[in-house]
Write an enzyme that holds these catalytic residues in place. Structure first.
Site: not given
Ligand code: 0RQ
Length: 500
Positions: A261, A287, A377, A381
């Site tokens: 990712g 991707e 978000n 994928g």
């Molecule tokens: O929020 O910035 O306000 O504190 O979620 O979390 O830890 O910074 O992680 O930026 O890697 O995003 C799953 C969203 C993770 C992303 C996701 C809050 C946390 C923070 C972001 P703040 P992190 P990341 C294939 C891969 C789906 C698409 C995918 C994503 C914010 O990886 O969009 O997999 N994935 N694509 O504080 C409440 C919880 C939380 C929470 C984290 N349990 N409850 N808030 N946060 N855990 C490639 C493509 O598709 C392009």
């Protein structure tokens, strides 16, 4: 570049070709290779219309994230009626969560065929960034492919932003292939990561090109947040796990192509794998091609990478442009429908690494919704890969919001990848290998290896609620969301109490 046969317009003139109620197909993927000038002009036009008391909203169909210049500008202007698929922009997220924008979140491998099958509104205008266009309608795209070939093919009209910054540089680095339609669908002729199936250019009837807008502008990539101890530890845990699987012979000797990712954890995993010289140099079928891929290619640790975008910082794109003969043989950009295609992922035996917001003790993963209701978000994928991968790995820090939230919960508040698709779960605490395990065994394995020490007892206590009860999955209807409720009501999941 034979642009003279096409109308050359300013961004403002081109924006006037787009009307209230239109559906726009916006090219680009992962915030790169997107048009830049016309969306900004469109946002200003929409604002002016609103100030004059007129309605102006358009629907957006894109490949994935289109970045701040498009999503922020159009969401702030109140100019979007619906949007699909993946977005990762604060203003667009707020507009979706407040109900102003209708959001259709769909697997990234599906969106192109959804358009071709007629499942979505007809595309009136496709807005595409290109590096070169010939008089007979051969378009060379820029730093991404996404679903641009389908948007161009399906739209009534095409507006091209000809970005001179890329002109003459990217020829031959795209492989444009659109799967045939059912019921006569044939196999996709890609049997190795580097195989080419289609054409380096997108072909369009030149009559459909209603405007060329010249630009000279780089992609705007959000700055990378620095690695921290947690992301480095997760990266290291994944790399150690893969190394041990490889040593046990459960991954073939020559290794398998990786998908990872976007973001820090992906960079940390690649960094750790790349530094481990016990492993052979490997390939990527992914991707998004990030900086770390280019770094490892220069070190000889990655042999070939194919993806749908070059999501690179300026200096890393410059590294490619400064040594095109080297990189032309090692990089290939494809439509996301191919990079994420179940047929490809299963055939090539991809090892997939994606990120969860939260996971439950049975292995279900939520990648998209906070507390089950607010979109972050989108699924992107992740589930294209998790369902079909040779080995599907999900990573997450064991806590969020400085420990107030446990990312390991009794029941996820929204499901994106199910317990049937998630094989390995990794936090900074350790690795849970879920293969071959019953729900009760998975729960024990996840609590033991992945939960944060602050939350382990709470999760063991939840399991105890089902002790002595006849069930396959130790699940408590009354208590499954008690941890989420404790956070909502007290701001700290550690205050959870269960109902006996
Ligand atoms: O929020 O910035 O306000 O504190 O979620 O979390 O830890 O910074 O992680 O930026 O890697 O995003 C799953 C969203 C993770 C992303 C996701 C809050 C946390 C923070 C972001 P703040 P992190 P990341 C294939 C891969 C789906 C698409 C995918 C994503 C914010 O990886 O969009 O997999 N994935 N694509 O504080 C409440 C919880 C939380 C929470 C984290 N349990 N409850 N808030 N946060 N855990 C490639 C493509 O598709 C392009």
């Amino acid at each position: 570049m034979h642009k003279n046969t096409y109308p050359i317009l300013t961004a403002q003139e081109a924006a006037l070709l787009i009307h209230h109620g239109d559906t726009l197909g916006i090219g680009g993927f992962s915030s790169v290779g997107t048009p830049k000038a016309v969306p900004a002009a469109l946002a200003s036009h929409a604002q002016a219309q609103h100030e004059a008391g007129k309605e102006f909203k358009v629907g957006l169909i894109t490949g994935g994230a289109t970045g701040n210049t498009i999503d922020s500008a159009l969401a702030q202007a109140g100019a979007v009626s619906f949007r699909t698929p993946f977005q990762s922009n604060k203003d667009m997220r707020n507009a979706i969560n407040s109900g102003d924008v209708a959001y259709y979140d769909v697997h990234l491998s599906h969106i192109g065929q959804d358009v071709r099958y007629g499942f979505l509104p007809k595309i009136n205008v496709a807005l595409i960034e290109a590096s070169d266009v010939t008089a007979d309608g051969e378009i060379t795209l820029t730093t991404s492919v996404g679903i641009s070939p389908t948007l161009i093919q399906q739209a009534d009209k095409v507006i091209i932003e000809l970005n001179r910054m890329h002109s003459g540089k990217l020829q031959g680095m795209h492989d444009i292939y659109t799967p045939s339609a059912p019921p006569a669908r044939t196999d996709i002729p890609i049997f190795r990561v580097s195989d080419r199936a289609g054409s380096p250019v997108v072909k369009v009837d030149p009559k459909k090109i209603v405007a060329i807008v010249e630009t000279n502008e780089r992609d705007h990539i959000a700055p990378f947040t620095p690695q921290n101890e947690t992301t480095l530890q997760i990266g290291n845990n994944v790399a150690q796990f893969l190394l041990s699987e490889w040593k046990k012979g459960r991954i073939p000797q020559e290794f398998l192509p990786l998908q990872s990712g976007v973001g820090n954890i992906a960079n940390a995993v690649l960094g750790a794998l790349g530094d481990d010289t016990q492993l052979p140099a490997f390939t990527m079928f992914t991707e998004v091609i990030q900086n770390s891929v280019i770094d490892l290619m220069l070190k000889g640790r990655i042999r070939f990478a194919t993806g749908s975008s070059l999501t690179l910082s300026e200096d890393h794109l410059d590294m490619i442009y400064n040594d095109l003969p080297f990189f032309r043989d090692r990089l290939l950009l494809r439509p996301q429908e191919i990079t994420n295609h179940p047929e490809m992922i299963r055939r090539l035996g991809i090892i997939a690494i994606n990120t969860a917001l939260e996971a439950d003790i049975f292995g279900n993963v939520n990648s998209t919704h906070v507390s089950g209701s607010k979109i972050m978000n989108g699924i992107g994928g992740s589930a294209d890969f998790s369902r079909n991968a040779y080995l599907s790995i999900f990573t997450t820090p064991s806590t969020a919001k400085n420990g107030l939230i446990s990312s390991i919960v009794p029941q996820v508040s929204h499901v994106d990848s199910t317990e049937h698709d998630v094989r390995i779960l990794v936090t900074e605490q350790g690795v849970a290998d879920l293969r071959g395990k019953s729900p009760r065994q998975r729960a024990q394995c996840i609590i033991e290896n992945c939960a944060h020490p602050d939350y382990k007892q709470l999760l063991w206590d939840y399991l105890k609620l089902s002790e002595g009860k006849s069930c396959h999955t130790p699940f408590s209807l009354r208590n499954a969301f008690q941890m989420h409720l404790a956070y909502e009501e007290t701001g700290d999941m550690r205050n959870t109490t269960y109902i006996a």
